[in-house]
Every structure is written in C-alpha cells, then in structure tokens.
Design a protein around this motif. Structure first.
Motif, PDB file in Angstrom:
ATOM      1  N   UNK A 251     -19.209 -23.522  -0.565  1.00  0.00           N
ATOM      2  CA  UNK A 251     -17.766 -23.315  -0.595  1.00  0.00           C
ATOM      3  C   UNK A 251     -17.144 -24.117  -1.736  1.00  0.00           C
TER       4      UNK A 251
ATOM      5  N   UNK B  52     -17.826 -22.128  -4.978  1.00  0.00           N
ATOM      6  CA  UNK B  52     -17.105 -20.863  -5.171  1.00  0.00           C
ATOM      7  C   UNK B  52     -15.671 -21.102  -5.624  1.00  0.00           C
ATOM      8  N   UNK B  53     -15.281 -20.353  -6.612  1.00  0.00           N
ATOM      9  CA  UNK B  53     -13.921 -20.486  -7.108  1.00  0.00           C
ATOM     10  C   UNK B  53     -13.772 -21.709  -7.994  1.00  0.00           C
TER      11      UNK B  53
ATOM     12  N   UNK C 220      -1.373 -17.175  -4.901  1.00  0.00           N
ATOM     13  CA  UNK C 220      -2.803 -16.895  -4.774  1.00  0.00           C
ATOM     14  C   UNK C 220      -3.593 -17.667  -5.828  1.00  0.00           C
ATOM     15  N   UNK C 221      -2.990 -17.850  -6.998  1.00  0.00           N
ATOM     16  CA  UNK C 221      -3.661 -18.649  -8.027  1.00  0.00           C
ATOM     17  C   UNK C 221      -3.641 -20.123  -7.612  1.00  0.00           C
TER      18      UNK C 221
ATOM     19  N   UNK D 257      -3.630 -21.447  -4.740  1.00  0.00           N
ATOM     20  CA  UNK D 257      -4.621 -21.729  -3.691  1.00  0.00           C
ATOM     21  C   UNK D 257      -5.934 -22.184  -4.282  1.00  0.00           C
ATOM     22  N   UNK D 258      -6.377 -21.423  -5.306  1.00  0.00           N
ATOM     23  CA  UNK D 258      -7.661 -21.760  -5.921  1.00  0.00           C
ATOM     24  C   UNK D 258      -7.590 -23.116  -6.610  1.00  0.00           C
TER      25      UNK D 258
ATOM     26  N   UNK E  76      -7.306 -26.029  -3.935  1.00  0.00           N
ATOM     27  CA  UNK E  76      -8.486 -26.193  -3.096  1.00  0.00           C
ATOM     28  C   UNK E  76      -9.528 -27.082  -3.783  1.00  0.00           C
ATOM     29  N   UNK E  77      -9.636 -26.933  -5.096  1.00  0.00           N
ATOM     30  CA  UNK E  77     -10.749 -27.601  -5.768  1.00  0.00           C
ATOM     31  C   UNK E  77     -10.352 -28.752  -6.679  1.00  0.00           C
TER      32      UNK E  77
ATOM     33  N   UNK F 232      -6.995 -16.351 -11.821  1.00  0.00           N
ATOM     34  CA  UNK F 232      -7.438 -17.008 -10.596  1.00  0.00           C
ATOM     35  C   UNK F 232      -8.870 -17.497 -10.759  1.00  0.00           C
TER      36      UNK F 232
ATOM     37  N   UNK G 299     -14.336 -16.168  -1.582  1.00  0.00           N
ATOM     38  CA  UNK G 299     -15.042 -16.529  -2.808  1.00  0.00           C
ATOM     39  C   UNK G 299     -14.212 -17.443  -3.714  1.00  0.00           C
ATOM     40  N   UNK G 300     -12.965 -17.693  -3.333  1.00  0.00           N
ATOM     41  CA  UNK G 300     -12.178 -18.712  -4.010  1.00  0.00           C
ATOM     42  C   UNK G 300     -12.615 -20.075  -3.519  1.00  0.00           C
TER      43      UNK G 300
END
Lengths: 704, 314
Positions: free
Chosen positions: A102, A105-106, A129-130, A132-133, A136-137, A184, B218-219
């Motif tokens: 996880x 990914x992304x 939505x962008x 979020x990615x 998250x990381x 994204x 997949x994000x």
C-alpha cells in the motif's frame, strides 16, 4: 517547474544504483482459476525497465498486457497463481506485505488507466482526488499539499489549476480527465509509471496531445514508464524500447527503431503488415495482410510448443514439437523464435496489388442532399414559456454527398462531429429534420418504418460493436436467415444454402450456423454481422466504425472481406471511422466532418494531401504513424468539438483552427473552394487553396 | 434550481387535485351513505332526509366537490360529518402520534440498514452475509400484520416485556409511555430495514467493482478511507430514492400497524373515516398521504442533486 518540485519534495531516500534496472520482470506467469477452468493470462514474460526509459508493451487483446501491468502493482482479482518474480530496484516484490504494498502504490509505482471517465470518482472534485494521493504518502501540511496539487495540475498542461481543481470529472473533457489521472499518478514522483492504454478511448486529436505530454514527461521525471498499447503507431511515437506480447508470452523485445525496421519475430512482422498506413500513398496500393486464425486461447494449458505456430507462415515441425526460448538476436534485441534470422518483412506473402475500384458511374447509388438534424428543442425558461435559454444539440447541418455504384465514401471526424448521425439518417434510424436521401434517384422516407421492404433490403448497416449488435440469445443462423427471408423470395432450402455460402464468403463455415454469438470471438462476430449485411444483396452498406472494436489482425481480415465483396458485387459503402489510416485504405472519396459541417470532401488522395482544410491537416498531423522515423508534425488541436447548436456566425472551425486568419473566420461562413485540378474536391475555408498548399508544405509553430 | 422547485411544487399541487377528485369519485361510487352511518340502523326516512339536508348531501356531487375544494384552497378543510367538528381538529393529535411513530421507525431503520448494508456489501459472499440476506428476505415477505402479531406473541404474551396494546387516552402523548412505541416501531421497521439494507448492499458491491475504486486502492489509500470516501457516498445515491419510495410504503404500513396495536394515529383514523363515509375527513387524510409521498420524492430528488454533482436540477 516540475524539476523544482522534484527537488524540494524528494522525501524518501531512494537507493538506485545505475547498473540495476528499475523494474525486472523475470519469467512472470499469472493463472486465474475460474469456475470454468484455469485461465493462463500471462504465461512467461520477462523484460526490464530502466529509469528514464519508456518501454512500450504491445500485442492484441487477450495477450496478457493489462494483467501484467496489474501484476506489477500486486493488484489481481481473486487468488491467482503467480509464478516467476518481479523485482523493483532489485527487491523481490513478492516479499512485500499488504501494508508495504500500500505504501508503494501511488507513491513509488503509479498507474494511468484506459478510461479516465471511469477511473475518476464521479462525485469527488478532481483536485481532492489528487490531494488524496499527495497527503497519503507525503508528509506535507495542507497548504503545501494544495500548492503541490496546483503545480501538478499545471505540469500536465492544464490551464487555470484553481478552477480545474474545483471541477468534477464530468465537467472536464476526456483529454482533461486523462491529464488529471496523470497528475494524480505523478503526485509523489513515482519511480515507475504504468500506463495502461491511456489514449485508447480518446479522439485522435486528443490522443496526440496526451502523447506529447507523455513524451514531455519522459524528459522531466526520472521514472521508468511502461506504456501498454495495442496501437503500434502510438508506441512508435513515444517508446524507447518495445516488448511484444503474444498469448501471455513476451515474444520480442528490441529498441523501437530495430523493432519497426528489423523485426525478428513473425508475429511482430504480421502486426506491422496489417496496419493501414495513414498518409503515404503506398498504403492504399497494396492489399492489407492479415494474420489468419486467432490468439492461442488462454484457457489451454501450455502445449509445449510455439504458441504462434498455428498462425505462423514459417512454422516447421520443430515449432510444434518444442517450445522456443527467447534468444538474443543482437545486444538489445531478443526474439522467442527458432528462426529469428529467417524472418523477413515480406514474410506475410508478397505484397499484392489491389484490384482497381469501380469507375465512378453517372448515376450515384446514394445521394444525400442538405441533410440537417438537431437533437432536442430549445429549452425555455419556464417549461413552455419565457425566453429561450438552452439551445438544442447540433448533430449535422447541410451535409451533401454522393456514393457511386461500387464505390466507398469514407467519413472521418472526431467524436461529436456528426458521423454516426449521418449513417443513422441514411438507414432511417434517426429521422432527419430536413434534406433528402435518395437511393438510385428514388426519394427515401426519413424513417425506416415507412420504407418498403425493397428499400430496407437495399441499404444495410454494420455496427461498431458486434457483441452488442447481435442478439446474444439467437444463434448465428437467425441473423443470416432473417434478412434472406425478409428481402428475398427464396424457398427455405435455398435460404439455408445461401446462408452457408454467405458464411463461407466471410471465412466461416456451415458449422457456425448453430453457434451462439457469445461463443465466437469479436472478429468472428463481426464477420457474422457482415454476412448478415450481405444477405439481401444490398446496394449500399453503411458501416459505422466496423473495425474499431477489433484487433489489428482481425481488422485487416474484415477490411479485405468488405473489399472483396465490393469488387465482386459492386456494392457501395459508406464507411465511418475515426482512424484515418483505415479510411484512407478503404475509401475512394472522403468526407471530413467537423461539428456537423462538411469541412472538406473529394477524392481520397486529394483530401489527404495538400492543400487540405486546416481540420483535415490537424487530423492527419495527429494520426499516429507506426514508424519511429516519422517526423511528428506539430499541429495540435486544443479543446473539443463544440456540442451546442450555436448558429455559427462565421466558420464552424474558427474556435480551434490553428490557421485562423482573423475576424473573417469569426464573422463570415467560409466559401466552398474547389481545386482547379480536381473539380469534385471541395474545401470549406477562407484561406485560398494555393495559400493553404504553401502553408502546409512548411511546418508551423504549434498553438497552445 | 428555483425553477426546478417551482415546477415540482406546482406539479405536486396538480397531483393533489387529481387525487382529491379521484377519492371523491370513489366515495360516491361506494355503497352505503353517510346519513345512515351517522343515524344508525333505527333511523327513520325523515331523520335521514334531515341529516342529508344539513350536511348538504342532497345537492349534486360536482357541486359538493367544488364547494369542498374551494374551502380547501382557502385553508378550510371542512367539518367532519360524524364528529361535527373541524377536520383539522380531529386530525391534529392523530397526526402528531403518527409522526412520532414514523420518525422512530425511520430513525431506527435507516441508519442501521445503511450500516449493515455497507458491511454486508464489503463482506459479500461470507456466511454472515448469507444469513443476513435470508433474514432480510423473510422480513420483506412477511406482511406487517403477521410480524406485528408475532412480536406481540413473543414479546408481550410470552416474555411480557412490552404491552400488546398501544392504545392511549385521548389527549395524552405516546411519549409519556415510550414502552408502547417499541413493538409498533419494530414492526414498521422490519420491511423498511430489509429493503434499504438489501439496496445498500447491492450498491456497495457494484461500486466496489468500479474502476474509480480500483484507482483509489492503487493510490495506496487504506481500505477504511476507500470505503468512507469513495464507496459509501456513491453507493448511497441509488439508495436514497429507495428510502424515499419506502416513505410511501411506510404510510401503508402505518395503517396496518396502528390497527394491529390499536395505536391512535392517522392510519386508524383513515380506516374509521372510510367505514363511516366521513368524506371531508377521508379527503383530508388522503391529501396528507399523497402530499407526504410527493414531498418525500421531492426530497429524494433534491438530496440526489446535492450528492451527485452530475445531476443538475433544472
């Protein structure tokens, strides 16, 4: 700009030694277990991707390309059996647990999908939505994340990031949606970018701009890119190296130029020789070659032989007795063939010259005059009263053309240009608002219901997607016998015989009569649809994107069938396609539609060579050519076809025209110019023809 | 938006007119007559005639309808034939009681149904999922009068936890004796819960298979976030219309449940008004029910428009 963000936002320490490939796929196999048996989606795939490199992955549908991309992501449905290994920076990805996967990914591996409209959440703003990615990381505060988001949107070539970020996916065009998906994917500066057919659902003009973006990314981000596509032209344009897949195996791997100029696997040669070339004249002179048969079924276990041997023209006993291993042809060029050095470009028969088309006779089979159609009505402010607020949707306006006996008229244009409406008006599926459709000088009613059996039998239609146009509950028999029963006066026995003949004429045999459409492959289904269309010996066949849903090898078979039938029976065709190469190959005359208006029409060669309408020129410039040496022309169209029924005050193309000359384009409808050498060649443009010719022989600067 | 509201509300008004005319016509066709009902079996012809004249029943039906509707437009619903007091006064306390019951049922059914539906959707195919599916099918198939009686047998006769009758003295609120509300609420909840749960579950399964959920996974988003931000909002869209349609269902359920439990609400009143041919009362009740139906659909459309950016209400 992107480089600065890369520098400032580098958060993880990425140990990448120069020698080690970024991604190494080694003998990967993926087997799914379904209630009907095992499906060998990927059998034996090996290749590598280095940083900063674009690797194209090509092959027909069902060859396991997408499965491979998702296998790299560790995202496969059900519980498949996975063999072989995938190494990311030397680390075996099988060792990653769910949590590590996880985090990957992304972040380190990101993906771009085939259909951006489906890949974006319809109820969430794209900016979010962008974000979020990013959040998250990356360890960024809200303001930094928002800043990064805006930069990302800008870096994929979208203007006005604030407005775009606040949009929902449906408010953006297909090209803009795909740019958002790419933004994204770039959110965390991935090491590896997997692109799964990212331009397949887009118009050719949009495709060209997205490909430009990918080519641009290649220089900016230090990522390896895997570009999955069935389209050789697209791969030729952007890939550094190409991997060809067939039936779940990687069969050839080479630098892009070697692969296209010196292919060393018979399948690659086959793929290259069944694609019609868009511009060059030679493309239309020789007959298209096709790969007979279909891809080795993924439901069958490995037979211990060359999987391509049943379709290969140079197969020997050895090919059916043992399975070939990949061999090196030269340093960077590998082929899974026993005889890589015997593979030659004209492997698939000598090139055969095409039979000459029928002469354009005096009386046309079909005449379309002043065809006009809008969808919907003016909406008023208060139901039935008040001022008009929303115009109807324009479909086609004032379209004229003739189809001679035994001739083919190709219609091209982007989606929304009115191609399908023209086709449907001819067969009477869509009533026309005004204008005439005449068959051999005989006026046809606007609606199919009001036409007599003879008229209905004389015009038949072939649709884009045979899977949905054939009734899945009825056997093939029904599809072919029904038109024979309706449009001929044969006895039951004669009909049966004729149906078998028709099936044979499309390369199927009588045993297919009692099969269900769903048991057939897409190509076989489309051939059944063709046999059904040929059934009543029609004078005209209207084919709406008949090969768009098919693989290139099957596409060639269908195009050849259509041509043979035409040469033999003198049937006329109206052939609609978004693929300029296909249209070029089949058409005697071409009609270029834009926003429901005719931009240009005339003999195929004249339309596709200078002087052309600026729109035709843009389409030609955007069409991907399966030749890595082709010099990409820089003419690109932004935006999309206007949808509303605006009473165009000036030229219908003025809003997007790269060669707009001034106010005259906005204010005066363009005149119809005919070239002196070819009186049937019409160009609807303000720019004089000789001026257009001069402009088009010298390249222009692209317009943003 | 305003245009949409104006249009929809005027359509609702038209609907209510049609409903009232239809109800009026039906009561005209029904056998039996008001005077007889009011006076009872022993009434003389003289008395009946007198009653008809005082109630205005001797005049032709269209005139009576127009008169009544004229009153309604001015806000006067007329007087009850039987109780001889304004219809509004008869209805008011009953309406409050029914609303309380409906609100309880709604508050119990909707959140729990949505929550369990999402959970089952995520875990579809598991044993729990199968069990809940079967249970909800049973709940849907059993009519309220069966579930109601079953609950009475189990929880009242057998366990003795709750009273079997929910009758209360006129003029008191059911909220003073909350225990009587439990069984009617449960009965009413059954079908509502099952429908909404099944719908939510089906939608969650569908949304889980969409490509945008794949994109979200997949994000690298954690599953919890994928569910809350991507799956649930999209799965709720079709569920909302089901909830709205179920409001209508619940009204039908109310009539039965109130009669089973002798609960003094609109449903009971409706049945009485039909039995006594109390046309002004019946008409008003019918308008309330039709109006609730129409309004809940409007609310569904509005919330749909608010939740789904692709839908523009025009």
């Amino acid at each position: 700009m992107a480089t600065t963000t890369t520098a400032t936002l580098e958060t993880t320490t990425r140990s990448a030694s120069a020698a080690q490939p970024l991604l190494k796929v080694d003998g990967l196999s993926v087997t799914f277990f379904t209630p009907t048996g095992a499906v060998h989606a990927v059998r034996d795939a090996s290749f590598e991707i280095k940083r900063g490199e674009v690797v194209g992955l090509v092959g027909e549908s069902g060859c396991g390309k997408s499965t491979m991309a998702y296998a790299i992501m560790g995202y496969l449905p059900g519980e498949p059996e996975v063999g072989g290994a995938v190494y990311l920076d030397g680390q075996d990805m099988a060792e990653f647990g769910p949590a590590e996967l996880r985090k990957l990914r992304g972040n380190r591996i990101a993906m771009v999908y085939q259909d951006p409209a489906l890949a974006l959440n319809p109820t969430m703003k794209v900016g979010h939505q962008i974000l979020e990615a990013i959040s998250e990381h990356l360890d960024l505060d809200a303001a930094q994340a928002a800043q990064r988001m805006a930069e990302l949107i800008e870096s994929v070539g979208l203007p006005d990031p604030e407005r775009i970020a606040e949009s929902y996916p449906h408010q953006l065009s297909g090209g803009q949606q795909q740019r958002i998906v790419i933004a994204m994917a770039l959110a965390c500066d991935p090491d590896l970018l997997l692109m799964d057919e990212p331009t397949t659902g887009l118009d050719v003009t949009t495709e060209a701009t997205i490909l430009d973006l990918v080519a641009d990314l290649k220089g900016r981000v230090n990522a390896g890119i895997l570009y999955v596509s069935h389209n050789l032209g697209v791969v030729a344009r952007i890939a550094d190296r190409v991997v060809v897949m067939y039936a779940g195996q990687t069969v050839e791997e080479a630098p892009v130029r070697d692969l296209f100029k010196d292919p060393r696997h018979p399948y690659t040669v086959g793929l290259l020789s069944c694609v019609p070339k868009p511009v060059a004249d030679e493309g239309a002179v020789t007959r298209l070659q096709s790969i007979q048969g279909s891809v080795f079924p993924s439901t069958q276990a490995d037979p211990g032989m060359c999987l391509f041997s049943d379709r290969c023209p140079m197969a020997t006993d050895r090919c059916t007795a043992e399975a070939p291993e990949p061999v090196s042809v030269s340093a960077a060029h590998g082929s899974r063939c026993f005889y890589p050095h015997d593979v030659s470009p004209d492997l698939w028969n000598e090139s055969v010259e095409r039979e000459a088309p029928h002469e354009n006779g005096k009386e046309p089979t079909l005449t379309v005059k002043g065809l006009h159609r809008v969808y919907g009505k003016w909406q008023r402010k208060y139901l039935f009263f008040g001022p008009k607020v929303k115009p109807p949707v324009r479909a086609v306006e004032n379209v004229d053309f003739n189809v001679g006996a035994g001739r083919t008229v190709g219609i091209v244009g982007e989606s929304g240009s009115g191609k399908s409406t023209v086709a449907r008006s001819i067969v009477g599926l869509v009533p026309r608002d005004s204008g005439d459709v005449e068959l051999r000088g005989e006026e046809l009613s606007a609606e199919a219901d009001e036409r007599n059996a003879d008229q209905k039998g004389s015009i038949r239609m072939v649709f884009q997607n045979p899977t949905s146009s054939l009734n899945p509950k009825l056997p093939v028999r029904h599809n072919i016998l029904r038109p024979l029963q309706k449009f001929t006066d044969m006895s039951a026995k004669e009909r049966e015989e004729r149906a078998c003949e028709l099936l044979e004429s499309v390369g199927l045999d009588a045993s297919y009569m009692d099969r269900q459409p769903l048991q057939l492959s897409g190509g076989q289904q489309q051939r059944v649809a063709l046999a059904a269309a040929f059934a009543g010996d029609p004078e005209l066949i209207v084919a709406d994107e008949p090969v768009s849903a098919l693989d290139v090898s099957v596409q060639a078979q269908v195009l050849n069938l259509l041509e043979d039938h035409q040469r033999e029976k003198g049937t006329s065709y109206v052939f609609i396609s978004h693929d300029l190469g296909v249209v070029r190959y089949v058409s005697d005359e071409i009609l270029v539609l834009y926003a429901g208006h005719v931009a240009e029409c005339g003999p195929a060669e004249d339309v596709l060579s200078a002087p052309s309408h600026p729109y035709t020129e843009a389409l030609l410039s955007a069409a991907p050519i399966p030749d890595p040496d082709a010099i990409p022309t820089p003419i690109r169209l932004g935006g999309s076809v206007p949808k509303q029924h605006e009473q165009f005050k000036g030229c219908f193309f003025a809003s997007r025209c790269p060669r707009k000359i001034g106010d005259i384009c906005d204010n005066t409808p363009p005149p119809v110019q005919t070239s002196p050498g070819s009186p049937t060649h019409e160009v609807h443009c303000h720019i004089p023809l000789d001026e257009l010719e001069r402009l088009q022989s010298s390249p222009v600067e692209s317009r943003a | 938006m305003t245009r949409f509201l104006v249009r929809r509300i005027s359509l609702i008004v038209v609907t209510l007119f049609v409903v009232s005319a239809a109800i009026f016509a039906i009561t005209e066709i029904l056998p039996g007559d008001v005077a007889q009902m009011v006076m009872g079996q022993g009434a003389t012809e003289q008395n009946l005639k007198h009653i008809r004249e005082t109630l205005g029943l001797d005049r032709p039906a269209p005139v009576r309808y127009l008169e009544w509707i004229g009153g309604v437009v001015r806000g006067d619903m007329g007087d009850s034939f039987v109780q001889k007091i304004p219809v509004t006064e008869v209805i008011e306390p009953r309406l409050a009681n029914s609303l309380i019951l409906a609100a309880f049922a709604f508050l119990v059914a909707v959140p729990s149904a949505v929550a369990i539906g999402v959970w089952m959707g995520v875990r579809h195919g598991s044993k729990t999922d199968h069990a809940v599916s079967v249970g909800s099918l049973v709940a849907i198939s059993l009519p309220e009068f069966v579930t109601g009686v079953l609950l009475i047998v189990v929880f009242s006769s057998f366990l003795g936890w709750f009273p079997s009758s929910s009758a209360i003295l006129p003029g008191t609120s059911p909220l003073t004796r909350p225990l009587i509300l439990v069984l009617p609420t449960l009965t009413l909840t059954g079908v509502l819960f099952a429908y909404i749960m099944r719908m939510t579950r089906a939608n969650v399964i569908e949304v889980l298979n969409t490509q945008y959920v794949r994109t979200a996974v997949l994000k690298g988003l954690p599953m919890r976030r994928v569910l809350l931000r991507h799956v649930v909002p999209n799965a709720m869209l079709p569920t909302i219309s089901v909830i709205a349609v179920n409001m209508g269902w619940m009204l039908g359920g109310l009539i039965i449940v109130e009669n089973v439990f002798a609960y003094p609400g609109l449903g009971q009143l409706l049945l009485t008004s039909i039995n006594t041919r109390d046309v002004p009362l019946l008409q008003t009740l019918a308008l309330i029910i039709a109006g609730t139906y129409a309004l809940s659909n409007l609310v569904a459309d509005l919330s749909y428009g608010a939740l789904d950016p692709r839908i523009r209400l025009t």
